[in-house]
Design an enzyme around this catalytic site. Sequence first.
Site, PDB file in Angstrom:
ATOM      1  N   LYS A   1      59.749  -7.892  46.481  1.00 44.26           N
ATOM      2  CA  LYS A   1      59.490  -7.749  45.035  1.00 44.26           C
ATOM      3  C   LYS A   1      58.543  -6.579  44.770  1.00 44.26           C
ATOM      4  CE  LYS A   1      56.216 -10.453  43.011  1.00 44.26           C
ATOM      5  NZ  LYS A   1      55.223  -9.660  42.255  1.00 44.26           N
ATOM      6  N   ASN A   2      57.440  -6.527  45.514  1.00 45.22           N
ATOM      7  CA  ASN A   2      56.423  -5.528  45.210  1.00 45.22           C
ATOM      8  C   ASN A   2      56.839  -4.111  45.600  1.00 45.22           C
ATOM      9  OD1 ASN A   2      54.886  -7.497  44.113  1.00 45.22           O
ATOM     10  ND2 ASN A   2      53.357  -7.573  45.769  1.00 45.22           N
TER      11      ASN A   2
ATOM     12  N   ILE B   1      39.761  -9.077  47.894  1.00 48.95           N
ATOM     13  CA  ILE B   1      40.504  -8.196  46.978  1.00 48.95           C
ATOM     14  C   ILE B   1      40.393  -8.667  45.527  1.00 48.95           C
ATOM     15  CG2 ILE B   1      42.772  -7.169  46.437  1.00 48.95           C
ATOM     16  CD1 ILE B   1      41.778  -6.249  49.152  1.00 48.95           C
TER      17      ILE B   1
ATOM     18  N   ASP C   1      47.911 -11.691  49.457  1.00 48.44           N
ATOM     19  CA  ASP C   1      49.065 -12.447  48.953  1.00 48.44           C
ATOM     20  C   ASP C   1      49.540 -13.531  49.921  1.00 48.44           C
ATOM     21  OD1 ASP C   1      48.946 -10.963  46.678  1.00 48.44           O
ATOM     22  OD2 ASP C   1      50.753  -9.784  47.043  1.00 48.44           O
TER      23      ASP C   1
ATOM     24  N   ARG D   1      53.068  -7.718  34.375  1.00 49.35           N
ATOM     25  CA  ARG D   1      52.012  -6.712  34.438  1.00 49.35           C
ATOM     26  C   ARG D   1      52.476  -5.394  35.053  1.00 49.35           C
ATOM     27  NH1 ARG D   1      48.116  -5.769  36.897  1.00 49.35           N
ATOM     28  NH2 ARG D   1      46.394  -5.284  35.536  1.00 49.35           N
TER      29      ARG D   1
ATOM     30  N   ARG E   1      41.995  -7.558  36.862  1.00 52.12           N
ATOM     31  CA  ARG E   1      43.090  -6.602  37.082  1.00 52.12           C
ATOM     32  C   ARG E   1      43.053  -5.375  36.169  1.00 52.12           C
ATOM     33  NH1 ARG E   1      48.197  -9.786  39.617  1.00 52.12           N
ATOM     34  NH2 ARG E   1      48.299  -7.843  40.733  1.00 52.12           N
ATOM     35  N   PRO E   2      42.031  -4.542  36.317  1.00 51.49           N
ATOM     36  CA  PRO E   2      41.939  -3.345  35.477  1.00 51.49           C
ATOM     37  C   PRO E   2      42.954  -2.268  35.894  1.00 51.49           C
ATOM     38  CG  PRO E   2      40.183  -3.355  37.111  1.00 51.49           C
ATOM     39  CD  PRO E   2      40.940  -4.643  37.284  1.00 51.49           C
TER      40      PRO E   2
ATOM     41  N   CYS F   1      44.466 -11.710  33.817  1.00 54.70           N
ATOM     42  CA  CYS F   1      45.514 -12.377  34.576  1.00 54.70           C
ATOM     43  C   CYS F   1      44.860 -13.467  35.391  1.00 54.70           C
ATOM     44  CB  CYS F   1      46.216 -11.335  35.421  1.00 54.70           C
ATOM     45  SG  CYS F   1      46.467 -11.740  37.097  1.00 54.70           S
TER      46      CYS F   1
ATOM     47  N   ASP G   1      41.936   1.092  35.340  1.00 53.45           N
ATOM     48  CA  ASP G   1      41.122   2.293  35.123  1.00 53.45           C
ATOM     49  C   ASP G   1      41.433   3.407  36.131  1.00 53.45           C
ATOM     50  OD1 ASP G   1      39.960   0.267  36.863  1.00 53.45           O
ATOM     51  OD2 ASP G   1      38.289   1.645  37.136  1.00 53.45           O
TER      52      ASP G   1
ATOM     53  N   ARG H   1      59.353 -15.907  39.951  1.00 55.82           N
ATOM     54  CA  ARG H   1      58.955 -14.495  39.884  1.00 55.82           C
ATOM     55  C   ARG H   1      59.043 -13.832  41.255  1.00 55.82           C
ATOM     56  NH1 ARG H   1      53.414 -13.841  38.894  1.00 55.82           N
ATOM     57  NH2 ARG H   1      54.050 -11.754  39.367  1.00 55.82           N
TER      58      ARG H   1
HETATM   59  C1  UD1 Z   1      49.423  -5.306  44.183  1.00 55.63           C
HETATM   60  C2  UD1 Z   1      50.398  -6.442  44.329  1.00 55.63           C
HETATM   61  C3  UD1 Z   1      49.660  -7.775  44.433  1.00 55.63           C
HETATM   62  C4  UD1 Z   1      48.605  -7.713  45.550  1.00 55.63           C
HETATM   63  C5  UD1 Z   1      47.709  -6.486  45.380  1.00 55.63           C
HETATM   64  C6  UD1 Z   1      46.740  -6.311  46.540  1.00 55.63           C
HETATM   65  C7  UD1 Z   1      52.287  -5.628  43.079  1.00 55.63           C
HETATM   66  C8  UD1 Z   1      53.158  -5.746  41.871  1.00 55.63           C
HETATM   67  N1  UD1 Z   1      51.265  -6.474  43.174  1.00 55.63           N
HETATM   68  O1  UD1 Z   1      48.750  -5.525  42.946  1.00 55.63           O
HETATM   69  O2  UD1 Z   1      50.599  -8.799  44.695  1.00 55.63           O
HETATM   70  O3  UD1 Z   1      47.807  -8.877  45.510  1.00 55.63           O
HETATM   71  O4  UD1 Z   1      48.514  -5.298  45.272  1.00 55.63           O
HETATM   72  O5  UD1 Z   1      47.434  -6.191  47.725  1.00 55.63           O
HETATM   73  O6  UD1 Z   1      52.557  -4.836  43.975  1.00 55.63           O
HETATM   74  N2  UD1 Z   1      41.590  -2.114  40.829  1.00 55.63           N
HETATM   75  C9  UD1 Z   1      40.694  -1.497  39.998  1.00 55.63           C
HETATM   76  N3  UD1 Z   1      41.156  -0.556  39.114  1.00 55.63           N
HETATM   77  C10 UD1 Z   1      42.477  -0.197  39.037  1.00 55.63           C
HETATM   78  C11 UD1 Z   1      43.394  -0.833  39.906  1.00 55.63           C
HETATM   79  C12 UD1 Z   1      42.930  -1.794  40.794  1.00 55.63           C
HETATM   80  O7  UD1 Z   1      39.499  -1.787  40.035  1.00 55.63           O
HETATM   81  O8  UD1 Z   1      42.827   0.682  38.231  1.00 55.63           O
HETATM   82  C13 UD1 Z   1      41.106  -3.136  41.793  1.00 55.63           C
HETATM   83  C14 UD1 Z   1      41.656  -4.530  41.491  1.00 55.63           C
HETATM   84  O9  UD1 Z   1      40.887  -5.202  40.539  1.00 55.63           O
HETATM   85  C15 UD1 Z   1      41.612  -5.174  42.877  1.00 55.63           C
HETATM   86  C16 UD1 Z   1      41.878  -4.003  43.836  1.00 55.63           C
HETATM   87  O10 UD1 Z   1      41.601  -2.819  43.085  1.00 55.63           O
HETATM   88  O11 UD1 Z   1      40.333  -5.676  43.139  1.00 55.63           O
HETATM   89  C17 UD1 Z   1      43.292  -3.944  44.374  1.00 55.63           C
HETATM   90  O12 UD1 Z   1      44.204  -3.885  43.296  1.00 55.63           O
HETATM   91  P1  UD1 Z   1      45.626  -3.192  43.413  1.00 55.63           P
HETATM   92  O13 UD1 Z   1      45.851  -2.796  44.826  1.00 55.63           O
HETATM   93  O14 UD1 Z   1      45.766  -2.180  42.351  1.00 55.63           O
HETATM   94  O15 UD1 Z   1      46.615  -4.397  43.065  1.00 55.63           O
HETATM   95  P2  UD1 Z   1      47.956  -4.334  42.256  1.00 55.63           P
HETATM   96  O16 UD1 Z   1      48.665  -3.062  42.524  1.00 55.63           O
HETATM   97  O17 UD1 Z   1      47.728  -4.753  40.842  1.00 55.63           O
END
Ligand code: UD1
Length: 430
Positions: free
Chosen positions: A22-23, A336, A314, A100, A129-130, A124, A132, A407
Amino acid sequence: MDKIKIVGGNVLNGKINISGAKNAALPLVCASLLTADEVTLKNVPNLSDITFLNSLLQFMGLKVEKKEDIYNGYPATTYVYKANEIKELIAPYDFVRKMRASYYVLGPLLARFKHVEFSLPGGCAIGARPIDIHLSSLEQMGANIEIKNGYVIADAPDGLKGAHIIFSKASVGATCNILMAATLAHGTTKIENAAKEPEITDLIDLLNKMGAKIQGRGTSILTIEGVKELNGAVHGVVADRIEAGSYAIAAAITKGRIELINANPEHLQQPLRVLEKMGVGVEILDNSIVIDGRGKTIIGEDVYTDYYPGFPTDLQAQFMALMTVAEGASLVTESIWENRFMHVPELCRMGANINIHGRASAIVRGVEKLSGAPVMATDLRASFALILAGLVADGETIVNRVYHLDRGYEKLEEKLKAVGANIERIKEAD
Ligand code: UD1
Protein backbone atom coordinates in the site's frame (compact mmCIF):
# COMPACT_ATOMS: atom_id res chain seq x y z
CA MET A 1 -20.35 -1.00 9.86
CA ASP A 2 -18.79 -4.43 9.27
CA LYS A 3 -17.16 -6.43 12.05
CA ILE A 4 -14.78 -9.36 12.07
CA LYS A 5 -15.48 -12.38 14.25
CA ILE A 6 -12.65 -14.70 15.21
CA VAL A 7 -12.80 -17.83 17.29
CA GLY A 8 -9.31 -18.31 18.70
CA GLY A 9 -7.28 -21.45 19.13
CA ASN A 10 -6.66 -22.70 15.59
CA VAL A 11 -3.08 -23.40 14.57
CA LEU A 12 -2.36 -21.73 11.22
CA ASN A 13 -0.63 -23.70 8.51
CA GLY A 14 -0.14 -23.07 4.80
CA LYS A 15 0.85 -20.42 2.30
CA ILE A 16 -0.09 -16.76 2.00
CA ASN A 17 0.75 -14.70 -1.05
CA ILE A 18 1.94 -11.22 -0.10
CA SER A 19 0.24 -8.37 -1.96
CA GLY A 20 1.76 -5.22 -3.40
CA ALA A 21 2.63 -2.63 -0.76
CA LYS A 22 0.00 0.00 0.00
CA ASN A 23 2.63 2.52 1.05
CA ALA A 24 4.54 2.01 -2.20
CA ALA A 25 1.45 2.06 -4.42
CA LEU A 26 0.19 5.43 -3.09
CA PRO A 27 3.16 7.53 -4.30
CA LEU A 28 3.53 5.38 -7.44
CA VAL A 29 -0.05 6.21 -8.44
CA CYS A 30 0.63 9.92 -7.88
CA ALA A 31 3.81 9.71 -9.98
CA SER A 32 1.51 9.10 -12.98
CA LEU A 33 0.54 12.80 -12.69
CA LEU A 34 4.06 13.72 -13.85
CA THR A 35 3.49 12.69 -17.48
CA ALA A 36 0.81 12.84 -20.18
CA ASP A 37 1.80 9.29 -21.23
CA GLU A 38 0.37 6.04 -19.87
CA VAL A 39 1.76 4.69 -16.62
CA THR A 40 0.92 1.04 -16.00
CA LEU A 41 1.16 -0.24 -12.44
CA LYS A 42 0.94 -3.97 -11.81
CA ASN A 43 0.37 -5.68 -8.46
CA VAL A 44 -1.61 -2.76 -7.01
CA PRO A 45 -3.39 -3.99 -3.86
CA ASN A 46 -7.19 -3.79 -3.78
CA LEU A 47 -7.57 -1.54 -0.77
CA SER A 48 -9.84 1.32 0.17
CA ASP A 49 -6.85 3.73 0.40
CA ILE A 50 -6.12 3.06 -3.28
CA THR A 51 -9.78 3.47 -4.24
CA PHE A 52 -9.92 6.82 -2.38
CA LEU A 53 -6.75 8.04 -4.05
CA ASN A 54 -7.99 6.93 -7.48
CA SER A 55 -11.24 8.82 -6.94
CA LEU A 56 -9.38 12.00 -5.97
CA LEU A 57 -7.16 11.75 -9.04
CA GLN A 58 -10.16 10.99 -11.27
CA PHE A 59 -11.81 14.12 -9.90
CA MET A 60 -8.69 15.99 -11.08
CA GLY A 61 -9.00 14.47 -14.55
CA LEU A 62 -6.72 11.43 -14.41
CA LYS A 63 -7.94 8.52 -16.55
CA VAL A 64 -7.92 5.28 -14.60
CA GLU A 65 -8.39 1.84 -16.13
CA LYS A 66 -8.49 -1.30 -13.97
CA LYS A 67 -7.64 -4.81 -15.22
CA GLU A 68 -7.56 -8.16 -13.45
CA ASP A 69 -4.16 -9.70 -14.09
CA ILE A 70 -1.64 -12.26 -12.82
CA TYR A 71 1.53 -11.11 -11.05
CA ASN A 72 4.26 -13.47 -9.80
CA GLY A 73 1.85 -16.37 -10.30
CA TYR A 74 -1.08 -14.91 -8.33
CA PRO A 75 -4.18 -12.89 -9.32
CA ALA A 76 -3.48 -9.17 -8.92
CA THR A 77 -4.80 -5.86 -10.16
CA THR A 78 -3.16 -3.76 -12.86
CA TYR A 79 -4.06 -0.09 -13.29
CA VAL A 80 -3.36 2.02 -16.33
CA TYR A 81 -3.20 5.76 -15.57
CA LYS A 82 -3.15 8.59 -18.07
CA ALA A 83 -2.82 12.22 -16.98
CA ASN A 84 -3.19 13.92 -20.37
CA GLU A 85 -6.24 15.98 -19.41
CA ILE A 86 -5.80 17.22 -15.85
CA LYS A 87 -8.38 19.96 -15.23
CA GLU A 88 -8.53 20.37 -11.44
CA LEU A 89 -5.44 21.29 -9.43
CA ILE A 90 -7.19 21.07 -6.09
CA ALA A 91 -7.38 18.28 -3.51
CA PRO A 92 -10.56 19.08 -1.54
CA TYR A 93 -11.02 18.45 2.18
CA ASP A 94 -13.55 15.65 1.64
CA PHE A 95 -10.92 13.52 -0.10
CA VAL A 96 -7.93 14.44 2.07
CA ARG A 97 -9.71 13.82 5.36
CA LYS A 98 -10.38 10.22 4.27
CA MET A 99 -6.87 9.62 3.00
CA ARG A 100 -3.98 11.59 4.38
CA ALA A 101 -1.53 10.35 1.80
CA SER A 102 -3.34 12.42 -0.82
CA TYR A 103 -0.55 14.91 0.00
CA TYR A 104 1.42 12.99 -2.63
CA VAL A 105 -0.32 15.14 -5.28
CA LEU A 106 1.59 18.21 -4.04
CA GLY A 107 5.01 17.53 -5.59
CA PRO A 108 3.89 16.16 -8.98
CA LEU A 109 1.20 18.79 -9.67
CA LEU A 110 3.33 21.73 -8.61
CA ALA A 111 6.25 20.48 -10.71
CA ARG A 112 4.20 19.83 -13.84
CA PHE A 113 1.39 22.43 -13.66
CA LYS A 114 3.05 25.09 -11.43
CA HIS A 115 0.04 25.33 -9.14
CA VAL A 116 -1.74 23.15 -6.57
CA GLU A 117 -4.29 23.63 -3.80
CA PHE A 118 -4.42 21.04 -1.10
CA SER A 119 -6.60 20.80 1.99
CA LEU A 120 -4.52 20.43 5.15
CA PRO A 121 -5.12 16.90 6.46
CA GLY A 122 -5.46 17.72 10.15
CA GLY A 123 -4.63 15.40 13.05
CA CYS A 124 -4.68 11.66 12.97
CA ALA A 125 -5.09 8.84 15.45
CA ILE A 126 -1.36 8.11 15.73
CA GLY A 127 -0.08 11.61 16.35
CA ALA A 128 -0.02 15.10 14.91
CA ARG A 129 1.44 14.10 11.51
CA PRO A 130 2.66 17.49 10.28
CA ILE A 131 3.67 18.21 6.65
CA ASP A 132 6.04 21.09 7.42
CA ILE A 133 9.06 19.31 5.86
CA HIS A 134 7.15 18.82 2.58
CA LEU A 135 6.17 22.49 2.46
CA SER A 136 9.48 24.04 3.52
CA SER A 137 11.33 21.89 0.95
CA LEU A 138 9.01 23.03 -1.84
CA GLU A 139 9.66 26.62 -0.70
CA GLN A 140 13.39 25.98 -0.96
CA MET A 141 12.70 24.90 -4.53
CA GLY A 142 11.16 28.29 -5.25
CA ALA A 143 7.45 27.65 -4.55
CA ASN A 144 5.29 30.36 -2.99
CA ILE A 145 3.17 28.75 -0.33
CA GLU A 146 0.21 30.32 1.40
CA ILE A 147 -2.15 28.74 3.91
CA LYS A 148 -5.71 30.00 3.57
CA ASN A 149 -9.04 28.60 4.81
CA GLY A 150 -7.44 25.29 5.73
CA TYR A 151 -5.83 24.91 2.29
CA VAL A 152 -2.20 24.98 1.21
CA ILE A 153 -2.01 27.08 -1.96
CA ALA A 154 1.28 26.57 -3.76
CA ASP A 155 2.51 28.34 -6.88
CA ALA A 156 5.71 28.16 -8.86
CA PRO A 157 4.99 30.40 -11.88
CA ASP A 158 8.46 29.88 -13.39
CA GLY A 159 8.62 26.21 -12.43
CA LEU A 160 10.45 24.63 -9.49
CA LYS A 161 14.23 25.05 -9.18
CA GLY A 162 16.80 22.54 -7.97
CA ALA A 163 17.91 23.06 -4.36
CA HIS A 164 20.11 21.57 -1.66
CA ILE A 165 17.66 20.32 0.96
CA ILE A 166 18.53 18.82 4.33
CA PHE A 167 15.57 17.12 5.98
CA SER A 168 15.28 17.63 9.75
CA LYS A 169 13.71 14.13 9.93
CA ALA A 170 14.00 11.26 7.44
CA SER A 171 10.34 11.57 6.47
CA VAL A 172 8.99 8.96 4.07
CA GLY A 173 6.23 11.23 2.75
CA ALA A 174 8.50 14.25 2.26
CA THR A 175 11.14 12.14 0.51
CA CYS A 176 8.56 10.83 -1.99
CA ASN A 177 7.02 14.25 -2.55
CA ILE A 178 10.29 16.08 -3.09
CA LEU A 179 11.67 13.30 -5.28
CA MET A 180 8.65 13.63 -7.56
CA ALA A 181 8.82 17.44 -7.54
CA ALA A 182 12.54 17.46 -8.33
CA THR A 183 12.25 15.22 -11.41
CA LEU A 184 10.77 18.12 -13.42
CA ALA A 185 12.60 21.03 -11.67
CA HIS A 186 15.13 23.24 -13.40
CA GLY A 187 18.61 22.11 -12.32
CA THR A 188 19.75 19.58 -9.75
CA THR A 189 18.23 18.86 -6.34
CA LYS A 190 20.12 17.16 -3.55
CA ILE A 191 18.20 15.71 -0.61
CA GLU A 192 20.20 14.88 2.52
CA ASN A 193 18.79 12.75 5.34
CA ALA A 194 16.29 11.24 2.89
CA ALA A 195 14.26 8.22 4.04
CA LYS A 196 15.50 4.87 2.71
CA GLU A 197 12.39 2.71 3.02
CA PRO A 198 11.90 0.07 0.26
CA GLU A 199 8.77 1.97 -0.81
CA ILE A 200 11.02 4.92 -1.72
CA THR A 201 13.38 2.72 -3.68
CA ASP A 202 10.34 1.44 -5.57
CA LEU A 203 9.30 5.00 -6.40
CA ILE A 204 12.83 5.83 -7.59
CA ASP A 205 12.73 2.77 -9.85
CA LEU A 206 9.46 3.89 -11.47
CA LEU A 207 10.62 7.51 -11.84
CA ASN A 208 13.88 6.42 -13.48
CA LYS A 209 11.91 4.19 -15.86
CA MET A 210 9.87 7.30 -16.72
CA GLY A 211 13.08 9.10 -17.70
CA ALA A 212 13.98 10.80 -14.41
CA LYS A 213 17.65 11.10 -13.44
CA ILE A 214 17.86 10.06 -9.80
CA GLN A 215 21.00 8.82 -8.12
CA GLY A 216 21.59 7.48 -4.62
CA ARG A 217 18.88 4.79 -4.63
CA GLY A 218 18.73 3.08 -1.21
CA THR A 219 20.89 5.74 0.52
CA SER A 220 20.07 8.83 2.54
CA ILE A 221 21.55 11.21 -0.06
CA LEU A 222 19.53 11.50 -3.25
CA THR A 223 20.55 13.58 -6.26
CA ILE A 224 17.92 14.41 -8.85
CA GLU A 225 18.84 16.10 -12.09
CA GLY A 226 15.67 17.75 -13.40
CA VAL A 227 14.46 16.84 -16.91
CA LYS A 228 12.06 18.67 -19.25
CA GLU A 229 9.45 15.94 -19.34
CA LEU A 230 8.84 12.37 -18.31
CA ASN A 231 7.44 9.49 -20.32
CA GLY A 232 5.18 6.52 -19.56
CA ALA A 233 6.40 3.26 -18.01
CA VAL A 234 5.31 -0.15 -16.76
CA HIS A 235 6.11 -1.09 -13.17
CA GLY A 236 5.19 -3.77 -10.61
CA VAL A 237 4.58 -2.66 -7.01
CA VAL A 238 7.05 -4.08 -4.45
CA ALA A 239 5.73 -6.71 -1.99
CA ASP A 240 4.22 -5.35 1.20
CA ARG A 241 6.77 -5.88 3.98
CA ILE A 242 4.27 -4.84 6.65
CA GLU A 243 1.64 -7.30 5.44
CA ALA A 244 4.33 -10.02 5.35
CA GLY A 245 5.47 -9.14 8.89
CA SER A 246 1.87 -9.20 10.11
CA TYR A 247 1.22 -12.73 8.78
CA ALA A 248 4.61 -13.85 10.11
CA ILE A 249 3.29 -13.05 13.57
CA ALA A 250 0.05 -14.91 12.81
CA ALA A 251 2.19 -18.04 12.31
CA ALA A 252 4.25 -17.38 15.46
CA ILE A 253 1.36 -16.53 17.78
CA THR A 254 -0.68 -19.61 16.80
CA LYS A 255 2.45 -21.82 16.87
CA GLY A 256 1.83 -22.76 13.28
CA ARG A 257 3.83 -22.58 10.05
CA ILE A 258 3.15 -20.11 7.25
CA GLU A 259 5.08 -19.68 4.03
CA LEU A 260 4.98 -16.04 2.94
CA ILE A 261 5.09 -16.24 -0.84
CA ASN A 262 6.74 -13.34 -2.73
CA ALA A 263 7.82 -11.63 0.52
CA ASN A 264 11.25 -9.98 0.34
CA PRO A 265 13.45 -10.95 3.33
CA GLU A 266 15.87 -8.09 2.66
CA HIS A 267 13.09 -5.64 3.53
CA LEU A 268 12.31 -7.44 6.79
CA GLN A 269 15.72 -7.90 8.33
CA GLN A 270 14.97 -6.37 11.73
CA PRO A 271 11.53 -7.97 12.24
CA LEU A 272 12.86 -11.40 11.22
CA ARG A 273 15.81 -11.01 13.57
CA VAL A 274 13.45 -10.14 16.44
CA LEU A 275 11.25 -13.15 15.62
CA GLU A 276 14.30 -15.44 15.72
CA LYS A 277 15.38 -13.95 19.04
CA MET A 278 11.87 -14.64 20.34
CA GLY A 279 12.40 -18.31 19.48
CA VAL A 280 10.48 -18.50 16.18
CA GLY A 281 11.89 -20.45 13.22
CA VAL A 282 12.67 -18.34 10.14
CA GLU A 283 13.77 -19.90 6.87
CA ILE A 284 14.52 -17.96 3.69
CA LEU A 285 13.65 -19.78 0.48
CA ASP A 286 14.08 -18.65 -3.15
CA ASN A 287 10.82 -16.77 -3.38
CA SER A 288 9.36 -16.95 0.10
CA ILE A 289 9.97 -16.80 3.83
CA VAL A 290 8.85 -19.66 6.09
CA ILE A 291 7.83 -18.73 9.62
CA ASP A 292 7.66 -21.73 11.92
CA GLY A 293 6.32 -21.51 15.44
CA ARG A 294 5.53 -25.22 15.82
CA GLY A 295 6.63 -26.61 19.16
CA LYS A 296 8.48 -23.38 20.00
CA THR A 297 8.48 -21.44 23.25
CA ILE A 298 8.07 -17.74 22.51
CA ILE A 299 10.33 -15.55 24.63
CA GLY A 300 9.97 -11.82 25.33
CA GLU A 301 12.28 -9.41 23.47
CA ASP A 302 12.78 -5.63 23.39
CA VAL A 303 11.90 -3.59 20.34
CA TYR A 304 12.77 0.00 19.45
CA THR A 305 11.06 1.43 16.38
CA ASP A 306 13.23 3.48 14.06
CA TYR A 307 13.65 4.72 10.51
CA TYR A 308 14.41 2.00 7.93
CA PRO A 309 16.43 -0.20 8.13
CA GLY A 310 15.48 0.00 11.81
CA PHE A 311 12.46 -1.82 13.23
CA PRO A 312 9.29 -0.52 11.48
CA THR A 313 6.78 1.37 13.57
CA ASP A 314 4.08 -0.17 11.38
CA LEU A 315 4.82 -3.59 12.94
CA GLN A 316 5.01 -2.37 16.53
CA ALA A 317 1.40 -3.17 17.47
CA GLN A 318 1.48 -6.63 15.86
CA PHE A 319 4.71 -7.57 17.69
CA MET A 320 3.18 -6.32 20.89
CA ALA A 321 0.31 -8.80 20.42
CA LEU A 322 2.90 -11.60 20.20
CA MET A 323 4.71 -10.31 23.29
CA THR A 324 1.50 -10.50 25.34
CA VAL A 325 1.70 -14.31 25.22
CA ALA A 326 5.52 -14.65 25.29
CA GLU A 327 7.47 -15.91 28.30
CA GLY A 328 8.95 -13.05 30.32
CA ALA A 329 8.90 -9.32 29.67
CA SER A 330 9.39 -7.17 26.56
CA LEU A 331 10.10 -3.46 26.37
CA VAL A 332 8.60 -1.63 23.40
CA THR A 333 9.84 1.86 22.59
CA GLU A 334 8.05 3.87 19.90
CA SER A 335 10.35 6.55 18.51
CA ILE A 336 8.52 7.58 15.31
CA TRP A 337 4.98 8.44 16.34
CA GLU A 338 3.60 9.99 19.51
CA ASN A 339 0.44 8.34 20.75
CA ARG A 340 0.90 4.99 19.04
CA PHE A 341 -0.16 2.75 21.92
CA MET A 342 -3.91 2.97 21.34
CA HIS A 343 -4.05 -0.82 21.04
CA VAL A 344 -2.75 -1.29 24.60
CA PRO A 345 -6.03 -0.79 26.50
CA GLU A 346 -7.82 -3.11 24.07
CA LEU A 347 -5.16 -5.83 24.43
CA CYS A 348 -5.45 -5.42 28.22
CA ARG A 349 -9.21 -5.97 27.95
CA MET A 350 -8.33 -9.35 26.45
CA GLY A 351 -6.17 -10.18 29.48
CA ALA A 352 -2.76 -8.80 28.44
CA ASN A 353 -0.44 -7.32 31.07
CA ILE A 354 0.98 -4.08 29.61
CA ASN A 355 2.11 -0.92 31.36
CA ILE A 356 2.77 2.26 29.41
CA HIS A 357 5.63 4.42 30.69
CA GLY A 358 5.57 8.03 29.56
CA ARG A 359 4.59 8.59 25.93
CA ALA A 360 7.04 6.28 24.23
CA SER A 361 7.57 3.05 26.18
CA ALA A 362 5.50 0.07 27.20
CA ILE A 363 6.43 -2.98 29.22
CA VAL A 364 4.65 -6.15 28.21
CA ARG A 365 4.67 -9.03 30.68
CA GLY A 366 3.66 -12.26 29.03
CA VAL A 367 0.50 -14.01 30.25
CA GLU A 368 -0.54 -17.62 29.77
CA LYS A 369 -3.80 -16.92 27.97
CA LEU A 370 -5.77 -14.13 26.38
CA SER A 371 -9.54 -14.26 26.34
CA GLY A 372 -11.79 -13.17 23.50
CA ALA A 373 -13.70 -9.87 23.77
CA PRO A 374 -15.37 -7.23 21.63
CA VAL A 375 -12.58 -4.76 20.75
CA MET A 376 -11.88 -1.86 18.45
CA ALA A 377 -8.81 -0.01 17.30
CA THR A 378 -8.18 3.48 16.06
CA ASP A 379 -5.73 2.68 13.29
CA LEU A 380 -4.87 0.10 10.71
CA ARG A 381 -1.93 -1.71 12.31
CA ALA A 382 -3.48 -1.67 15.78
CA SER A 383 -6.57 -3.34 14.28
CA PHE A 384 -4.40 -6.15 12.95
CA ALA A 385 -2.80 -6.54 16.39
CA LEU A 386 -6.31 -7.23 17.75
CA ILE A 387 -6.91 -9.83 15.01
CA LEU A 388 -3.67 -11.53 16.10
CA ALA A 389 -4.72 -11.49 19.74
CA GLY A 390 -8.10 -12.91 18.69
CA LEU A 391 -6.41 -15.78 16.84
CA VAL A 392 -4.81 -17.04 20.03
CA ALA A 393 -7.43 -15.98 22.60
CA ASP A 394 -9.91 -18.32 24.25
CA GLY A 395 -13.35 -17.94 22.73
CA GLU A 396 -14.77 -15.30 20.44
CA THR A 397 -13.28 -11.90 19.57
CA ILE A 398 -15.22 -9.30 17.62
CA VAL A 399 -13.06 -6.62 16.01
CA ASN A 400 -15.07 -3.49 15.28
CA ARG A 401 -14.21 -0.66 12.87
CA VAL A 402 -13.14 -3.01 10.12
CA TYR A 403 -12.76 -0.08 7.72
CA HIS A 404 -9.27 0.42 9.18
CA LEU A 405 -8.27 -3.09 8.09
CA ASP A 406 -9.80 -2.59 4.65
CA ARG A 407 -7.41 0.33 4.17
CA GLY A 408 -4.34 -1.86 4.37
CA TYR A 409 -4.91 -5.65 4.27
CA GLU A 410 -6.05 -7.08 0.95
CA LYS A 411 -8.33 -10.15 1.22
CA LEU A 412 -7.67 -10.38 4.96
CA GLU A 413 -10.31 -12.97 5.89
CA GLU A 414 -9.69 -14.98 2.73
CA LYS A 415 -5.95 -15.19 3.41
CA LEU A 416 -6.36 -16.11 7.08
CA LYS A 417 -9.14 -18.62 6.37
CA ALA A 418 -6.97 -20.36 3.78
CA VAL A 419 -4.36 -21.12 6.47
CA GLY A 420 -6.95 -22.41 8.93
CA ALA A 421 -8.23 -19.44 10.93
CA ASN A 422 -11.80 -19.42 12.18
CA ILE A 423 -12.61 -15.91 10.96
CA GLU A 424 -15.58 -14.29 9.29
CA ARG A 425 -16.84 -10.85 8.39
CA ILE A 426 -20.18 -9.86 9.82
CA LYS A 427 -21.84 -7.50 7.37
CA GLU A 428 -23.88 -4.77 8.97
CA ALA A 429 -25.75 -1.90 7.42
CA ASP A 430 -24.24 1.53 8.29
C1 UD1 B 1 4.76 6.74 6.32
C2 UD1 B 1 3.82 5.57 6.26
C3 UD1 B 1 3.39 5.16 7.67
C4 UD1 B 1 4.63 4.92 8.55
C5 UD1 B 1 5.58 6.11 8.48
C6 UD1 B 1 6.89 5.86 9.23
C7 UD1 B 1 2.67 5.96 4.18
C8 UD1 B 1 1.41 6.33 3.48
N1 UD1 B 1 2.64 5.95 5.51
O1 UD1 B 1 4.02 7.82 6.88
O2 UD1 B 1 2.61 3.98 7.59
O3 UD1 B 1 4.23 4.72 9.89
O4 UD1 B 1 5.89 6.42 7.11
O5 UD1 B 1 7.53 4.76 8.70
O6 UD1 B 1 3.67 5.62 3.55
N2 UD1 B 1 7.32 14.55 10.22
C9 UD1 B 1 7.44 15.89 10.48
N3 UD1 B 1 7.19 16.78 9.47
C10 UD1 B 1 6.83 16.39 8.20
C11 UD1 B 1 6.71 15.00 7.95
C12 UD1 B 1 6.96 14.10 8.97
O7 UD1 B 1 7.76 16.29 11.60
O8 UD1 B 1 6.64 17.24 7.32
C13 UD1 B 1 7.59 13.58 11.31
C14 UD1 B 1 6.34 12.79 11.71
O9 UD1 B 1 5.57 13.48 12.65
C15 UD1 B 1 6.96 11.50 12.25
C16 UD1 B 1 8.22 11.32 11.40
O10 UD1 B 1 8.50 12.60 10.83
O11 UD1 B 1 7.35 11.68 13.58
C17 UD1 B 1 8.09 10.29 10.30
O12 UD1 B 1 7.00 10.63 9.46
P1 UD1 B 1 6.94 10.23 7.93
O13 UD1 B 1 8.08 9.34 7.62
O14 UD1 B 1 6.73 11.44 7.11
O15 UD1 B 1 5.60 9.36 7.87
P2 UD1 B 1 4.54 9.31 6.71
O16 UD1 B 1 5.20 9.45 5.40
O17 UD1 B 1 3.38 10.20 7.04
